[in-house]
Scaffold this motif. Structure first.
Motif, PDB file in Angstrom:
ATOM      1  N   PRO A  84       0.819  -1.212   0.000  1.00  0.00           N
ATOM      2  CA  PRO A  84       0.000   0.000   0.000  1.00  0.00           C
ATOM      3  C   PRO A  84       0.858   1.270   0.000  1.00  0.00           C
ATOM      4  O   PRO A  84       2.001   1.245   0.445  1.00  0.00           O
ATOM      5  CB  PRO A  84      -0.819  -0.112   1.286  1.00  0.00           C
ATOM      6  N   PRO A  85       0.310   2.380  -0.491  1.00  0.00           N
ATOM      7  CA  PRO A  85       1.077   3.622  -0.599  1.00  0.00           C
ATOM      8  C   PRO A  85       1.598   4.096   0.754  1.00  0.00           C
ATOM      9  O   PRO A  85       0.966   3.870   1.779  1.00  0.00           O
ATOM     10  CB  PRO A  85       0.058   4.638  -1.147  1.00  0.00           C
ATOM     11  N   SER A  86       2.737   4.752   0.726  1.00  0.00           N
ATOM     12  CA  SER A  86       3.306   5.312   1.950  1.00  0.00           C
ATOM     13  C   SER A  86       2.442   6.465   2.434  1.00  0.00           C
ATOM     14  O   SER A  86       1.890   7.223   1.639  1.00  0.00           O
ATOM     15  CB  SER A  86       4.720   5.819   1.688  1.00  0.00           C
ATOM     16  N   LEU A  87       2.337   6.600   3.748  1.00  0.00           N
ATOM     17  CA  LEU A  87       1.585   7.703   4.333  1.00  0.00           C
ATOM     18  C   LEU A  87       2.550   8.645   5.036  1.00  0.00           C
ATOM     19  O   LEU A  87       3.607   8.227   5.509  1.00  0.00           O
ATOM     20  CB  LEU A  87       0.569   7.158   5.346  1.00  0.00           C
ATOM     21  N   ALA A  88       2.132   9.919   5.112  1.00  0.00           N
ATOM     22  CA  ALA A  88       2.991  10.904   5.779  1.00  0.00           C
ATOM     23  C   ALA A  88       3.276  10.476   7.216  1.00  0.00           C
ATOM     24  O   ALA A  88       4.388  10.624   7.713  1.00  0.00           O
ATOM     25  CB  ALA A  88       2.317  12.277   5.748  1.00  0.00           C
ATOM     26  N   GLY A  89       2.274   9.903   7.859  1.00  0.00           N
ATOM     27  CA  GLY A  89       2.410   9.505   9.256  1.00  0.00           C
ATOM     28  C   GLY A  89       3.411   8.383   9.483  1.00  0.00           C
ATOM     29  O   GLY A  89       3.769   8.074  10.620  1.00  0.00           O
ATOM     30  N   GLU A  90       3.885   7.762   8.402  1.00  0.00           N
ATOM     31  CA  GLU A  90       4.886   6.703   8.554  1.00  0.00           C
ATOM     32  C   GLU A  90       6.300   7.268   8.577  1.00  0.00           C
ATOM     33  O   GLU A  90       7.254   6.541   8.829  1.00  0.00           O
ATOM     34  CB  GLU A  90       4.750   5.690   7.407  1.00  0.00           C
ATOM     35  N   SER A  91       6.421   8.551   8.285  1.00  0.00           N
ATOM     36  CA  SER A  91       7.760   9.153   8.231  1.00  0.00           C
ATOM     37  C   SER A  91       8.009  10.113   9.382  1.00  0.00           C
ATOM     38  O   SER A  91       8.989  10.835   9.372  1.00  0.00           O
ATOM     39  CB  SER A  91       7.947   9.918   6.909  1.00  0.00           C
ATOM     40  N   VAL A  92       7.130  10.115  10.386  1.00  0.00           N
ATOM     41  CA  VAL A  92       7.288  11.145  11.421  1.00  0.00           C
ATOM     42  C   VAL A  92       8.565  10.966  12.238  1.00  0.00           C
ATOM     43  O   VAL A  92       9.078  11.919  12.797  1.00  0.00           O
ATOM     44  CB  VAL A  92       6.078  11.208  12.376  1.00  0.00           C
ATOM     45  N   TYR A  93       9.091   9.736  12.291  1.00  0.00           N
ATOM     46  CA  TYR A  93      10.318   9.535  13.067  1.00  0.00           C
ATOM     47  C   TYR A  93      11.556   9.498  12.181  1.00  0.00           C
ATOM     48  O   TYR A  93      12.612   9.060  12.596  1.00  0.00           O
ATOM     49  CB  TYR A  93      10.204   8.257  13.905  1.00  0.00           C
ATOM     50  N   ASP A  94      11.398   9.891  10.933  1.00  0.00           N
ATOM     51  CA  ASP A  94      12.534   9.940  10.017  1.00  0.00           C
ATOM     52  C   ASP A  94      13.090  11.352   9.986  1.00  0.00           C
ATOM     53  O   ASP A  94      12.421  12.272   9.516  1.00  0.00           O
ATOM     54  CB  ASP A  94      12.091   9.545   8.605  1.00  0.00           C
ATOM     55  N   ARG A  95      14.285  11.524  10.500  1.00  0.00           N
ATOM     56  CA  ARG A  95      14.914  12.842  10.444  1.00  0.00           C
ATOM     57  C   ARG A  95      16.309  12.684   9.875  1.00  0.00           C
ATOM     58  O   ARG A  95      17.188  12.249  10.606  1.00  0.00           O
ATOM     59  CB  ARG A  95      14.980  13.469  11.839  1.00  0.00           C
ATOM     60  N   PRO A  96      16.560  13.007   8.627  1.00  0.00           N
ATOM     61  CA  PRO A  96      15.563  13.416   7.647  1.00  0.00           C
ATOM     62  C   PRO A  96      14.933  12.182   6.996  1.00  0.00           C
ATOM     63  O   PRO A  96      15.482  11.085   7.082  1.00  0.00           O
ATOM     64  CB  PRO A  96      16.394  14.172   6.613  1.00  0.00           C
ATOM     65  N   HIS A  97      13.803  12.377   6.313  1.00  0.00           N
ATOM     66  CA  HIS A  97      13.158  11.262   5.634  1.00  0.00           C
ATOM     67  C   HIS A  97      14.048  10.751   4.506  1.00  0.00           C
ATOM     68  O   HIS A  97      14.944  11.452   4.043  1.00  0.00           O
ATOM     69  CB  HIS A  97      11.805  11.692   5.075  1.00  0.00           C
ATOM     70  N   GLN A  98      13.808   9.530   4.094  1.00  0.00           N
ATOM     71  CA  GLN A  98      14.610   8.917   3.028  1.00  0.00           C
ATOM     72  C   GLN A  98      13.744   8.639   1.805  1.00  0.00           C
ATOM     73  O   GLN A  98      13.957   7.665   1.090  1.00  0.00           O
ATOM     74  CB  GLN A  98      15.229   7.608   3.541  1.00  0.00           C
ATOM     75  N   TRP A  99      12.746   9.485   1.562  1.00  0.00           N
ATOM     76  CA  TRP A  99      11.803   9.243   0.470  1.00  0.00           C
ATOM     77  C   TRP A  99      12.524   9.041  -0.860  1.00  0.00           C
ATOM     78  O   TRP A  99      12.322   8.067  -1.535  1.00  0.00           O
ATOM     79  CB  TRP A  99      10.820  10.416   0.322  1.00  0.00           C
ATOM     80  N   GLY A 100      13.343  10.024  -1.198  1.00  0.00           N
ATOM     81  CA  GLY A 100      14.091   9.909  -2.446  1.00  0.00           C
ATOM     82  C   GLY A 100      13.198   9.952  -3.664  1.00  0.00           C
ATOM     83  O   GLY A 100      11.965   9.917  -3.573  1.00  0.00           O
ATOM     84  N   SER A 101      13.803  10.041  -4.831  1.00  0.00           N
ATOM     85  CA  SER A 101      13.015  10.034  -6.049  1.00  0.00           C
ATOM     86  C   SER A 101      13.696   9.182  -7.103  1.00  0.00           C
ATOM     87  O   SER A 101      13.218   9.052  -8.203  1.00  0.00           O
ATOM     88  CB  SER A 101      12.827  11.453  -6.570  1.00  0.00           C
ATOM     89  N   LYS A 102      14.821   8.596  -6.773  1.00  0.00           N
ATOM     90  CA  LYS A 102      15.560   7.843  -7.772  1.00  0.00           C
ATOM     91  C   LYS A 102      15.483   6.360  -7.460  1.00  0.00           C
ATOM     92  O   LYS A 102      15.805   5.938  -6.359  1.00  0.00           O
ATOM     93  CB  LYS A 102      17.021   8.290  -7.793  1.00  0.00           C
ATOM     94  N   ARG A 103      15.029   5.593  -8.441  1.00  0.00           N
ATOM     95  CA  ARG A 103      14.889   4.164  -8.214  1.00  0.00           C
ATOM     96  C   ARG A 103      15.775   3.383  -9.170  1.00  0.00           C
ATOM     97  O   ARG A 103      15.284   2.771 -10.110  1.00  0.00           O
ATOM     98  CB  ARG A 103      13.437   3.747  -8.389  1.00  0.00           C
ATOM     99  N   THR A 104      17.081   3.424  -8.920  1.00  0.00           N
ATOM    100  CA  THR A 104      17.943   2.498  -9.643  1.00  0.00           C
ATOM    101  C   THR A 104      17.684   1.107  -9.089  1.00  0.00           C
ATOM    102  O   THR A 104      17.627   0.128  -9.814  1.00  0.00           O
ATOM    103  CB  THR A 104      19.415   2.890  -9.467  1.00  0.00           C
ATOM    104  N   GLY A 105      17.517   1.047  -7.770  1.00  0.00           N
ATOM    105  CA  GLY A 105      17.083  -0.188  -7.119  1.00  0.00           C
ATOM    106  C   GLY A 105      15.619  -0.050  -6.750  1.00  0.00           C
ATOM    107  O   GLY A 105      15.027   0.994  -6.966  1.00  0.00           O
ATOM    108  N   PRO A 106      15.032  -1.100  -6.190  1.00  0.00           N
ATOM    109  CA  PRO A 106      13.613  -1.034  -5.843  1.00  0.00           C
ATOM    110  C   PRO A 106      13.342  -0.132  -4.634  1.00  0.00           C
ATOM    111  O   PRO A 106      14.256   0.199  -3.884  1.00  0.00           O
ATOM    112  CB  PRO A 106      13.262  -2.488  -5.511  1.00  0.00           C
ATOM    113  N   ASP A 107      12.085   0.241  -4.484  1.00  0.00           N
ATOM    114  CA  ASP A 107      11.663   0.999  -3.320  1.00  0.00           C
ATOM    115  C   ASP A 107      11.794   0.115  -2.077  1.00  0.00           C
ATOM    116  O   ASP A 107      11.543  -1.079  -2.128  1.00  0.00           O
ATOM    117  CB  ASP A 107      10.203   1.424  -3.488  1.00  0.00           C
TER     118      ASP A 107
END
Lengths: 204, 315
Positions: A84-107
Motif C-alpha cells: 500500500p502507498p506510503s503515508l505521511a504519518g509513517e515518516s514522522v520519526y525519520d529525520r531526515p526522511h529517506q523518500w528519495g526520487s531515484k529508483r535504480t534499485g527497488p523501493d
C-alpha cells in the motif's frame, strides 16, 4: 514604488525577492508542519529502537538513498509491487526522511520481512551471489566495524528532545543493546524494520 | 484542517493571484514603443527604453491567471475546499486499485475450479504466475528459479519439503524455518563425515577408511536425514545422496555446515499475497520442475480429469 528605489537598495530588493519566492512555500509547506496527518505517527509506527536507529545512520552514510526510494506512490501498480502507498504519518520519526526520487534499485519503504536476515547478509556482501543481474555495489566492510553505543545514546537523547517518545529506560539501555553489533547487523535490523507496521498488501 | 489554516491558505493563494492582476493593471499602457520614455538607466550614453510587455507575453500572463482560477474552482487547492470535481489523489488511487482488483477477480474466477496441478498446465495461468514469481520470488530463487547457494533451486525436482501442492502452498503462505543444528562435532568427525557424504552422493575415490567408519559417525545425522541419508521431507531435512548441495558441494562447504550448523529460512507471504496469488505461485513452482523433466512424466499427480480437460480447452 519606483524601479529605482528597489534597484538601488540591495537589502530591500533581497527582502522583496525572498517574499515572492516564499509565497508558495508559505501556502503549501508551512500548514503541513501543523497538521496531525503529517505530525502524528500512523497506527503501529514507533520510533526506531537503538539498533535500527544505528542502522538507519549507516543507510544514510552509505548513500543508499541515491538508488533506493522509500516512498510507495499512490498507484495501483506500485501497490502490486511494493504494497500500500506510503503515508505521511509513517515518516514522522525519520529525520531526515529517506523518500528519495531515484529508483535504480527497488523501493524499500516496506522491505521489512520480505527477505530473511541471511539473504540480506549475503546480498549486502555481494549482491550478485543472489541476483546475478544486479548492479548494486557490495558493502562487505560493514562487517568490520561495530556501532558506537555512546553516539547512539546521544542521538536518542537529541531525538527525545525533539519529540520522539523514547523512554528513559530505552535510552539507558541503548548503549548495551548495540554493544558488539556490527554495522552490517544494524543495517539489516533497520531494513527489516522498514514499513512493518503496515506492509501487507491487503491493507487499504 | 482547521479553519484558521484554511483561511490562511486561501488568503495567500487568492491574494497572490489578485496581486498579479494588480501588477498587470498598474503596468498597463497603450502607448506602444515610445522612444522618449526610458527607465532612466544610462550606460555610456546608451539608454534603456521603458517598453510595455509584448502583447503575446501579456496574453500568456492573462491565460495563466484564468487557468489558476479555473483550476482552483475544479480541484482542491483553496484550504479545505474540495473542488467541484471532488478529486483527490487518494480517491484516484482507490479507484485504480479497485479496478485492478476487479480485473484480478475476473482473471482468478476463470480458474476457480482448477486444482493446482491443473493450474500448472494452463498456459494463461502460468503467464501470470511467471510475473508473480518474477516480482516475489526471483530475488532469492533466481530469475529462472535455479536458486543460489543457500537458496533452493526450484527447477531440479529435488524437494526439501515435498512437491505435493499442499506443502508448496504451506511453504509460500507460512514460510519455512529449516534448522540444521550445530552438533559440536570434533574435527575428525567433521572431516570423515564430509567425505562420507560425498561418497553417499556417489562420488568415487573416497578412501576406504572413510567408507568404513562413516556409517558409525553418520548415526547422529540419521535422526533427521534418515538411516540411508535420503532425508525427511516432513521436517525439510535434505536428501544427502542425490548430489544436490544447497549450501555448496565442495568438501569444505560441507565441513562448514557440519561445523557450524545451518539455518534455511523462507519468509511468509501470507501478508503480501492473497490466496489466489499464492495458489498460482504454487502451481508455477510445480510447472518449473515439471517442464524441466525431459519426458514431462513428472507432473504432480492428483489432477482430476475434469479439470484436466478444462485445461486443454484453455490452451
Amino acid at each position: 514604488m519606483k524601479h529605482e528605489t528597489i534597484e538601488k537598495n540591495a537589502g530591500l530588493m533581497g527582502v522583496l525577492i525572498a517574499l515572492v519566492i516564499a509565497v508558495a512555500g508559505m501556502a503549501e509547506i508551512v500548514p503541513l508542519m501543523f497538521q496531525a496527518q503529517t505530525t502524528e505517527p500512523s497506527p503501529g509506527v514507533i520510533p526506531y529502537p537503538a539498533v535500527e536507529l544505528a542502522g538507519r545512520d549507516i543507510y544514510v552514510k552509505e548513500g543508499c538513498y541515491n538508488c533506493h526510494s522509500q516512498m510507495i506512490r499512490p498507484f495501483a501498480v506500485e501497490r502490486l509491487r511494493y504494497g500500500p502507498p506510503s503515508l505521511a504519518g509513517e515518516s514522522v520519526y525519520d529525520r531526515p526522511h529517506q523518500w528519495g526520487s531515484k529508483r535504480t534499485g527497488p523501493d524499500l519503504a516496506r522491505v521489512g520481512g520480505r527477505y530473511t536476515d541471511e539473504w540480506h547478509l549475503i546480498h549486502l556482501i555481494n549482491p550478485r551471489d543472489l541476483v546475478p543481474e544486479s548492479n548494486m555495489p557490495g558493502f562487505p566492510w560493514l562487517q568490520d566495524k561495530e556501532v558506537d553505543g555512546e553516539l547512539i545514546t546521544t542521538k536518542m537523547k537529541t531525538l527525545k528532545w525533539m519529540g520522539h517518545p523514547y523512554t528513559d529506560e530505552q535510552i539507558e539501555q541503548a548503549s548495551d543493546t548495540v554493544h558488539g553489533v556490527t554495522e552490517m547487523e544494524a543495517l539489516i535490523a533497520y531494513l527489516q524494520f522498514l514499513g512493518v507496521a503496515n506492509n501487507g498488501r491487503s491493507q487499504k | 484542517m482547521s479553519n484558521a489554516w484554511s483561511i490562511y491558505i486561501i488568503v495567500l493563494a487568492v491574494g497572490n493571484i489578485l496581486a498579479m492582476v494588480w501588477l498587470l493593471i498598474i503596468t498597463n499602457r497603450d502607448n506602444g514603443v515610445d522612444a522618449s520614455d526610458t527607465t532612466g538607466h544610462k550606460w555610456d550614453g546608451i539608454e534603456e527604453l521603458n517598453n510595455p510587455l509584448p502583447r503575446w507575453w501579456l496574453g500568456l500572463f492573462i491565460i495563466t491567471i484564468i487557468f489558476a482560477g479555473v483550476y482552483l474552482y475544479l480541484y482542491p487547492g483553496l484550504g479545505s475546499y474540495k473542488g467541484s470535481l471532488n478529486w483527490s489523489q487518494m480517491s484516484e488511487y482507490r479507484q485504480a486499485r479497485d479496478a485492478n482488483e476487479e480485473i484480478q477477480a475476473e482473471f482468478f474466477a476463470e480458474f476457480v475450479s482448477y486444482d493446482i496441478p491443473a493450474l500448472a498446465k494452463s498456459e494463461r495461468a502460468m503467464a501470470t504466475g511467471e510475473r508473480l514469481f518474477a516480482n516475489n520470488c526471483t530475488t532469492c530463487h533466481g530469475s529462472g528459479g535455479r536458486g543460489a547457494k543457500g537458496f533452493p533451486n526450484l527447477t531440479d525436482n529435488d524437494w526439501l519439503y515435498g512437491n505435493q501442492p499442499e506443502t508448496i502452498l504451506a511453504s509460500i503462505e507460512n514460510g519455512r524455518a529449516g534448522v540444521m543444528p550445530n552438533l559440536n562435532l570434533n574435527s575428525a568427525t567433521v572431516a570423515v563425515l564430509a567425505r562420507y557424504l560425498k561418497h553417499l552422493s556417489g562420488e568415487d575415490g573416497i578412501s576406504d577408511h572413510v567408507i568404513d567408519s562413516g556409517p558409525k559417525r553418520f548415526a547422529v545425522c540419521a535422526a533427521c536425514h534418515g538411516a540411508d541419508g535420503k532425508g525427511n521431507q516432513a521436517i525439510g531435512a535434505p536428501n544427502l545422496t542425490d548430489g544436490i548441495w544447497l549450501h555448496g558441494g565442495r568438501v569444505s562447504d560441507i565441513e562448514n555446515v557440519l561445523r557450524h550448523g545451518m539455518q534455511g529460512n523462507m519468509p511468509s507471504f501470507a501478508n503480501a499475497l492473497n490466496s489466489n496469488e499464492i495458489r498460482l505461485l504454487a502451481a508455477y513452482v510445480i510447472s518449473l520442475s515439471s517442464s524441466n523433466m525431459a519426458d514431462g512424466s513428472n507432473t504432480a499427480d492428483g489432477s482430476n480429469t475434469a479439470d484436466g480437460s478444462n485445461t486443454t480447452e484453455d490452451e
